[in-house]
Each structure stands twice: as structure tokens, then as C-alpha cells.
Design a protein around this motif. Structure first.
Motif, PDB file in Angstrom:
ATOM      1  N   TYR A  59      23.339  11.083 -45.694  1.00 23.77           N
ATOM      2  CA  TYR A  59      23.342  12.472 -46.141  1.00 23.77           C
ATOM      3  C   TYR A  59      24.533  13.171 -45.508  1.00 23.77           C
ATOM      4  CZ  TYR A  59      22.540  17.447 -45.711  1.00 23.77           C
ATOM      5  OH  TYR A  59      22.711  18.803 -45.718  1.00 23.77           O
ATOM      6  N   TYR A  60      25.163  14.061 -46.256  1.00 22.51           N
ATOM      7  CA  TYR A  60      26.228  14.903 -45.725  1.00 22.51           C
ATOM      8  C   TYR A  60      26.031  16.333 -46.214  1.00 22.51           C
ATOM      9  CZ  TYR A  60      28.674  10.580 -44.607  1.00 22.51           C
ATOM     10  OH  TYR A  60      29.018   9.350 -44.100  1.00 22.51           O
ATOM     11  N   ALA A  61      26.209  17.270 -45.321  1.00 21.03           N
ATOM     12  CA  ALA A  61      26.226  18.670 -45.741  1.00 21.03           C
ATOM     13  C   ALA A  61      27.433  18.890 -46.648  1.00 21.03           C
ATOM     14  CB  ALA A  61      26.310  19.567 -44.512  1.00 21.03           C
ATOM     15  N   ASP A  62      27.295  19.791 -47.592  1.00 19.56           N
ATOM     16  CA  ASP A  62      28.397  20.057 -48.529  1.00 19.56           C
ATOM     17  C   ASP A  62      29.681  20.429 -47.793  1.00 19.56           C
ATOM     18  OD1 ASP A  62      26.380  21.631 -51.142  1.00 19.56           O
ATOM     19  OD2 ASP A  62      26.810  19.522 -50.712  1.00 19.56           O
ATOM     20  N   SER A  63      29.534  21.115 -46.690  1.00 17.61           N
ATOM     21  CA  SER A  63      30.708  21.611 -45.967  1.00 17.61           C
ATOM     22  C   SER A  63      31.533  20.498 -45.320  1.00 17.61           C
ATOM     23  CB  SER A  63      30.276  22.609 -44.893  1.00 17.61           C
ATOM     24  OG  SER A  63      29.380  21.998 -43.989  1.00 17.61           O
ATOM     25  N   VAL A  64      30.967  19.293 -45.196  1.00 18.96           N
ATOM     26  CA  VAL A  64      31.697  18.211 -44.523  1.00 18.96           C
ATOM     27  C   VAL A  64      31.941  17.012 -45.427  1.00 18.96           C
ATOM     28  CG1 VAL A  64      30.682  18.935 -42.331  1.00 18.96           C
ATOM     29  CG2 VAL A  64      29.694  16.988 -43.565  1.00 18.96           C
ATOM     30  N   LYS A  65      31.428  17.052 -46.641  1.00 19.93           N
ATOM     31  CA  LYS A  65      31.609  15.925 -47.554  1.00 19.93           C
ATOM     32  C   LYS A  65      33.087  15.642 -47.767  1.00 19.93           C
ATOM     33  CE  LYS A  65      27.345  16.113 -50.265  1.00 19.93           C
ATOM     34  NZ  LYS A  65      26.741  16.492 -51.581  1.00 19.93           N
TER      35      LYS A  65
END
Length: 128
Positions: A59-65
Motif C-alpha cells: 500500500y502507498y499513500a497517494d502523496s508518495v506513490k
């Protein structure tokens, strides 16, 4: 007794890279999901990345993808977070966390309450 120890934080200029490590000890490691959370001053703790025990699910937060990559080495009882193209908004204390069970989360994204063990955190500061 489960222990998690983070390392690798520091001060870096915007656009730079850091690699965080989380060393686990205490008991069986490979069957549990692991995650990185972060907390900036005045903000709530948020999940950044998570990885299942096999590494097959992440999983990745949108801000770090596209900028961060989470990985783990079960033989070494370690988890890593490669952070590239860092931005000032990435400045925070980064925490390693471990969840009993194979699922990364039972929600849309990992939340603090479902993670059982925590490290002390490592500071990441990104200057503009």
C-alpha cells in the motif's frame, strides 16, 4: 518482547533520497504485516506505506506513490522504505509498525489503531 528500531532518517535537500530501515526482534516476524507511518508537527499520524508478510501486497499513500518503495527481508527481520525525490512536505517523524496477522489493513488504508507494535521513530527533514 517485540521491539522495532528505525534508522536512516536525517536532513536532506528537496529532490534528494533517504532509505529508512526497521529492525525487528523478539519473536516471529515473517507472518505479520508491516507499515510505515509518519507524523508531522501539528498533524495526525498517517500511513505512508505497508507491506504484507510475503511482500506480494503493498500500500502507498497517494502523496508518495511513485517516489517511495517499501520492501522487507524476512530472513533479516527487517523492513525498508526507499524515499526518492523528497519534498518539504515529507518532513515528519517516521514510525515503523507491525500488525499481528497477514493483512495490511481491514480498512481502505492502514490506520494506527490496527497496528500493534511501534518503534520510537526517526526524524526526516527535507529542506527546500
Amino acid at each position: 518482547q517485540v521491539q522495532l528500531v528505525e534508522s536512516g532518517g536525517g536532513l536532506v535537500q528537496a529532490g534528494g533520497s533517504l532509505r529508512l530501515s526497521c529492525a525487528a526482534s523478539g519473536d516471529t516476524f515473517s507472518s505479520d504485516a508491516m507499515a510505515w507511518f509518519r507524523q508531522a508537527p501539528g498533524k495526525e499520524r498517517e500511513s505512508v506505506a505497508a507491506i504484507s508478510w510475503t511482500g506480494a501486497n503493498t500500500y502507498y499513500a497517494d502523496s508518495v506513490k511513485g517516489r517511495f518503495t517499501v520492501s522487507r527481508d524476512n530472513a533479516k527481520k527487517a523492513m525498508y522504505l526507499q524515499m526518492n525525490n523528497l519534498k518539504p512536505d515529507d518532513t515528519a517523524v517516521y514510525y515503523c509498525a507491525r500488525r499481528r496477522g497477514t493483512l495490511i489493513t481491514r480498512h481502505q488504508y492502514p490506520v494506527s489503531d490496527e497496528y500493534n507494535y511501534w518503534g520510537q521513530g526517526t526524524q526526516v527533514t527535507v529542506s527546500s
